[in-house]
Each structure stands twice: as C-alpha cells, then as structure tokens.
Design a protein around this motif. Sequence first.
Motif, PDB file in Angstrom:
ATOM      1  N   ILE A   1       0.865  -1.146   0.069  1.00  0.00           N
ATOM      2  CA  ILE A   1       0.155  -0.147  -0.024  1.00  0.00           C
ATOM      3  C   ILE A   1       0.904   1.232   0.061  1.00  0.00           C
ATOM      4  O   ILE A   1       1.915   1.133   0.458  1.00  0.00           O
ATOM      5  CB  ILE A   1      -0.874   0.132   1.081  1.00  0.00           C
TER       6      ILE A   1
ATOM      7  N   TYR B   1      -7.261   5.801   5.869  1.00  0.00           N
ATOM      8  CA  TYR B   1      -6.978   4.941   4.750  1.00  0.00           C
ATOM      9  C   TYR B   1      -6.787   3.438   5.184  1.00  0.00           C
ATOM     10  O   TYR B   1      -7.407   2.459   4.576  1.00  0.00           O
ATOM     11  CB  TYR B   1      -5.628   5.566   4.073  1.00  0.00           C
ATOM     12  N   LEU B   2      -6.124   3.382   6.117  1.00  0.00           N
ATOM     13  CA  LEU B   2      -5.967   2.175   6.718  1.00  0.00           C
ATOM     14  C   LEU B   2      -7.244   1.322   7.190  1.00  0.00           C
ATOM     15  O   LEU B   2      -7.370   0.158   6.868  1.00  0.00           O
ATOM     16  CB  LEU B   2      -4.998   2.127   7.933  1.00  0.00           C
TER      17      LEU B   2
ATOM     18  N   CYS C   1      -8.096   0.154   2.302  1.00  0.00           N
ATOM     19  CA  CYS C   1      -7.219  -0.986   1.698  1.00  0.00           C
ATOM     20  C   CYS C   1      -8.001  -2.339   1.523  1.00  0.00           C
ATOM     21  O   CYS C   1      -9.280  -2.356   1.866  1.00  0.00           O
ATOM     22  CB  CYS C   1      -6.261  -1.273   3.082  1.00  0.00           C
ATOM     23  N   ASN C   2      -7.442  -3.242   0.795  1.00  0.00           N
ATOM     24  CA  ASN C   2      -8.120  -4.372   0.432  1.00  0.00           C
ATOM     25  C   ASN C   2      -8.668  -5.095   1.654  1.00  0.00           C
ATOM     26  O   ASN C   2      -9.733  -5.733   1.851  1.00  0.00           O
ATOM     27  CB  ASN C   2      -7.183  -5.384  -0.257  1.00  0.00           C
TER      28      ASN C   2
END
Length: 831
Positions: A564, A625-626, A630-631
């Motif tokens: 990432i 974002y985390l 993320c996936n």
Amino acid sequence: MVVNYSVTLIMLSLLILSSQHLISCQPPEAFITNSSTSWINSRAHSYVVNSTDGATLTPILSREGNETLLVCGFLCDYNGTACVFGVLISPNTFDSYLSFPRLVWSANRNNPVRANATLQLRQDGGLFLIDLDGTLIWSTSTSGKVVAGFNLTVMGNLVLFDKSNDIIWQSFDHPTDTLVPGQLMVPGQKLISRISATDWNEGMFTLDFKSSGLSAYIESNPHQLYVSRLGVEKPFQFPGLSFSLKDYDSRGMLTISIAFLNARFMRLGVDGHLRVYHWRGSWSEEADLFTYYIDECGYPTVCGTYSVCGNGQCSCPQTAVDQTNFLQQINYRHPNQGCVLVTPITCEHSQYHILIELKDIAYIPLYLQYGTNKTDLENCKRSCLSNCSCKAAQFQFSGPNNTMGDCALLNDVFSFTNNDGASDKTTLFIKVQNSSNLQASPPLISTEKKSKRVPTIVGSTIGASFGLLFIVLTGFAYIFRGRKGLDEGEEEFLDQIPGMPTRFSYEELTVMTENFSEKLGEGGFGSVFEGTMSDGTKIAVKHLQGVGNVKKSFLAEVAAIGSIQHVNLVKLVGFCAEKSHRLLVYEYMANGSLDRWIFHGTWENSLTWDVRKKIISDVAKGLAYLHEDCNNKIIHLDIKPQNILLDHDLNAKVSDFGLSKLVGKDESKIVTAMRGTPGYLAPEWLNEVITEKVDVYSFGVVILEIICGRKNLDRHQDEDDMHLLSLFMIKAVETQLLEMVDKNSEDMQLHRKEAVEMMKIAAWCLQSDYIKRPSMSLVVKVFQGLVTAETDLDYSFTFPTMTRRVPGTNQERESVVGISLPLPSLLSGPR
C-alpha cells in the motif's frame, strides 16, 4: 559583466501580454471538451504518450504555438498508480497530437495520486488536487480569493485569474526542475532535480537563486556546493541563447533569452548538469551551461562514491597499507558507479579507525565550508578520528610554506578529483576500518608446561570432542529442521503478498548503512539505522532482533504496508529475509518522530498552531486510509507520538506496523490479546474484543498531547495534574479547557479558542463506548469542513485496568493501564 536589458524587457513584456489575454476554463483548442469545474484522472480518457515506459496522459487544457504544443493534465505511469498534475511541452506537429512530450512542471511531484483522482476548480479557493480516497494532496493555497478560472499561456504558465483578469496564482512562481523560454527565476526560487528520468520525486541536486547569484549543490549535511555565484562571475552567451544575471528593480532576475516560441527548455538533470534541450526531430542537448564554469570532474557524483575522477576516467584511489586494500570497485564494468569500503566503518570499533592519506587528490566540491579555521594538520586528523560521523577530512594549507590551514570534516563522501598542479595545496584523508586489528590474538602458553601436559590434554580432548560433536550435530539438526520450516513458511507467505516491495540482500543493506554505523534510535523489536542507496536516496533500516516476536512483527509489518502507498503512511521501500536476518527498509524521515517536537523543551516552540493542526489532520487521513480504503482493514494498534514521523516539510506519516492486525472487510470485531502501549489503550482492550475504534481512542490521546504540549503521564507535574486525561475531565466540567493549551508556545496561546475546539474532537474520539466514537473518515470530513463534530459528549472517560501481582507477596492489585507511563522509546531522531 554585459547586461542585456533590451532582451529582458522584451521577455517581461511578452510575459505580461500573454498573461493578460486570459480565457475561461475551456480553451478554444483542448483535447477534451468539458465545461465543468472538476476533472477526473480517468484512464478511459487517457492515451499513451511514451511507448518506452507506457506513460499515459489525461489532458485538461492545451495551448498551441508556432513550434510548441503545451498541455496541462494528469501524467501517469503505465499502471496508473503514480500520477502527477502538471504541464508538458511537445513539438507542434500541427495535428493536435502530443508527441514526445516532456514534463516541465508538476504540482505534486513528491505526492503522486492514483487513477480516478480529481482536480477541482473552486471559485472561493482555487485549484485542489484530491486523491481517490478523498485525501487533499495539493492546492494553490488561495483560499478566500474569488477565482474566475484558470488558463495555460503560450509560454506554459498555468495561471489562476479573477474577474478582472488579474493573476491570483501562477505555476511560474513554483518551478520544479525545469525552466521554459520566457520564464523568470527570481531570488528565493530553486530548481530541484528528479531522482531519475522516470521518478519525478525530488532528487539530490539543487540550483538555488539568491541575490548574490546562482549556486548549485548536492543535498548532504551540510550542503556541498559545486557551483557558486553563477552569473556574477562569468556571464556567457552563444547563438540563440543568453544566460545572465542582472539587477532589475532591486532584485536579481534570471531568464533564458531565446526565440519566443522555440521548442526549448532548460533542466537541472539527475546528474547535476544544467542543460538546454532543443527539438530537432528529437529532443537534443543544445548546451550544458555549467560546462563554462566547471569541467566534467567538477560534478559530485560523476564517479559515484569514494572514486577519483581524472582524464575522463573513474578509478578507486590507492589505499593499500601493509598489503591490505581498503577500497574496491562496486562494478568493474561500470567504474562510474564508484567504490565501496571493503570493511565498513562502525562506531562500535572506533578504536580501530585509521586515516588513509591521499596525495594530489582533493574532494570534488569547490567551495567547502571549513568548520575549523587556522589549525594544523594533526589536529584536523584527530578531529575526524574523534568524530564517528566524520568519514573523510580535507586540509587546505594557508600558503605554500605554511603548516597551518583550514580543516573540513565530511559526513558524506561523493567523488574525488585529481589535484595535480593546483594552486591550493590540499591533503585528503579517508577514514577506514583496520580490520586486521579486529582479530583477537590467541592466549600464549609456556613451552615447559605445554610439554608436560600434552598427553593428558590430547586424551581428554579426544574423548570430550566426540561427545561434544555428537551434541552439537544433534542440536544443529534440530535447529536446521525447525529453521527450514520457518523460512519456507515465511517465504511462501511473502510470495503471496501482492505488490511486494524490493527484496534486499543482507550484504546490500550492510553496504548501504556502512555496517550499521549510524544508529537513529532503538525500540522494542530492534534498532533503526540510517542508510543511503546507490542513487543517493536516504533510507531508514530497521534491524529486528529476537526470535518469535520478531517473526510476528516482521510478517505483520510487511503484510500491512508492503503493498500500500499513501502520502500519510511511511513508505516501506523494501525488506530483507535472509537466514536469521530480518530487516525493513523505509523512506527516510528527516524530522524524526512527533514526540521529539512536543515533549522536549527547545522543540516545542517550533510547532505553530497551523503546523500542529496539519499534523493531526495528516494522521487522521493515514488512519482513515488504513481502516477503510485498503483491500483488508488494517488496525494499527499502536498509535502514539513515537510512531508518527515528520518529513522535511513537517508532513506527518504513520509508521511502525509491527503490532498491526489485518481484518477482513466483512469482519466488524476481532479477538486478540492486549497489545500496544500503556497510556494509549482503549477500555475495550480488557475484553480482548476490539474494532478499529481502538485506533480512534489512541488518536484522541495523541490530539490532547499535541494541543497541550505534554505527555499523557507527566511526573514533573503536580500530583493532581499528572494524568492528562484525568485533568482533561476536570477542566471540561469546570469549563476551563483554555488553561490546558500549551503554555510554552506563544503561537498556541494566540489560537487557544481554536485549540479548544480541537480538544473537543479529541473528547469525541475518547468516548468510553466505542460505538459513540467517530470513524476516522468522519474525523477527516470534520477537518475538511464537510460535516460538524458531535457536541453531546460524555467526559467521564474510563481507562482499562489490569490485575498485577504485587512483587514479593501473594496479593494482587489493579493498575490503570490507560494512563500509565508509556514504554520508553528512543526513536525520535530522523528515520
């Protein structure tokens, strides 16, 4: 010096005229027809502009000239993971097709966006570049000004203008590494090279323009100049191009005075050269401007590190002593890659450091800043040997028959040059590790005693050796079998992670860190060392130590951030998994960790309210974002000031993912053992059932520490004020939160009311019931002014407690984990 006033005035007039004929956001000849004030970096509307590396362009505005075609838009790498908004120049083929373009300006060279990022033009704020996840990457910083539109002029200047066609903002005021014809460079501006032809990030070389002239230097500590006061000492001209410095209205002004619309540009290259390029069927070098001031050996990296430039050749200096050679070529087929120390120097064995004297060889920078004046040669040598950071020393004699002179200690070593016949007599010393002294001598035994004891020693030794050999072989077989299974499982795990960063060998990292000699700090899982890659990029290398926990920490960190990238997350450059070695390689963060700035006296005053507010916002964006983009959802589990790093511009990035937990998108809760740092742990940790809201709680604690300028547990305070969260509860009930704002900062005192509003957001994040805490994406929207913060808050915070046995007794007592002293961390330097 000859001053070309007429040419300069013509260029100024052309600049003014081109800026006055401004148009609306929709140009007459654009690649796309779109009248909206928002443009998406859509790969569906892009096309390949460079078949070599597959770069694509999504155009927004264009401008056609006689010989040039200029366009602004999104330029992306082949897979769309790194894109910049910028201006490109191309030869005009009169078919509205951009061929062989070159990037001459970019807004976000150090913070690339991804596909589907958005450029917005707002009437009350200017241009805003927003990434796919909603993160604000760049803006023109013109908030509050009424913007009518923006335009690309025929010279390639991107201009914001108001209803009166007055310029509000222009890209010419913010050059990157390139100047185009007619662009003026004024004192205070810089050109900074790229890392490489395909990497737009800022590189090592800087061209700095001051009132005294132009200076070119390489980024190091301190800066090392290789060109100084250019334009004052030797102005020059050649057909079609003049390059000079003049006084104009009490300020210096630099311009490339060439035909107005010729397809030319000037660029500070990745090798430190300043070149002018002209289109002649291809982009050809027309002039190398520094050639008139220095020769090829005058460039700091022309021969790499520790290598001598002379007569067009690169070679390692002769450093053999007693048949021991201390330097070797990195690549014999490519000597310009430089040399490396055979035995890297290390501070742990500084008693074995020696200096090798190089006759008739000098350090390449022409303008060394000598740190010691009027000293002698021996004292200069002693100064370098006593300073572990010193890698070389150059002594310059005051006169031909004088034993006194100036001493320069070098913390970074690049190329050397032959100094035969130079008027300034210099002596260069390189620090090396005398490896022969590291071998311990065996103990001596007297001959008489030795002869009497031989039979006994031989018999007992043989018997004992067989027994010992059996035990050792058995042990090795067990360890090897276990280690083999561990490594194979780990290798399989690493191979399954998509987008893995670079894998380094242990030998490569040993060279990059000079045998791990420059320690930046240490923490629970190991130490962090400063290093430099072959292209000059600084890195921070975490050397993990231990067995079981190290494997978990290593795998967790690689899995969490290996694939990432986000502007507010520290980038994992690479890793090493070789035998028992586990190392992680990160981007270098020049300003260290946040605790260094808010907890330690002299640093506090450096952080203004605006900087603290931005740091808080940066951390929020990184966590959002985390948690959501993320996936797999990533819960950090150890948010604290020591794990928030600051780059050269005080941009904040979240780091240290060794305790993080990857969670499936469909999982709302996870069960895990308590982990993290006391003082930042949310109360639900006691149940071992947690969500990403534990990071939100830790974030709330960090906000308070930033605003108040103190630790959550400060034993230097009075007993009633020792615990920050307890004090926060009391002051909130008494409506005296203004008293908590950092008293050591004058700027913070000027913004106390704004700081209190930020403290209320912290209280929202600290709610005892995790359901009532906001998500990090909601916090980000509050900071962006898109939503309002919750005001119905409960200030009766609870803290996790855990039972601990009282030493020496059978009794147990509860200790407050939530506000206890954080674990010590020395990781506050640059890393």
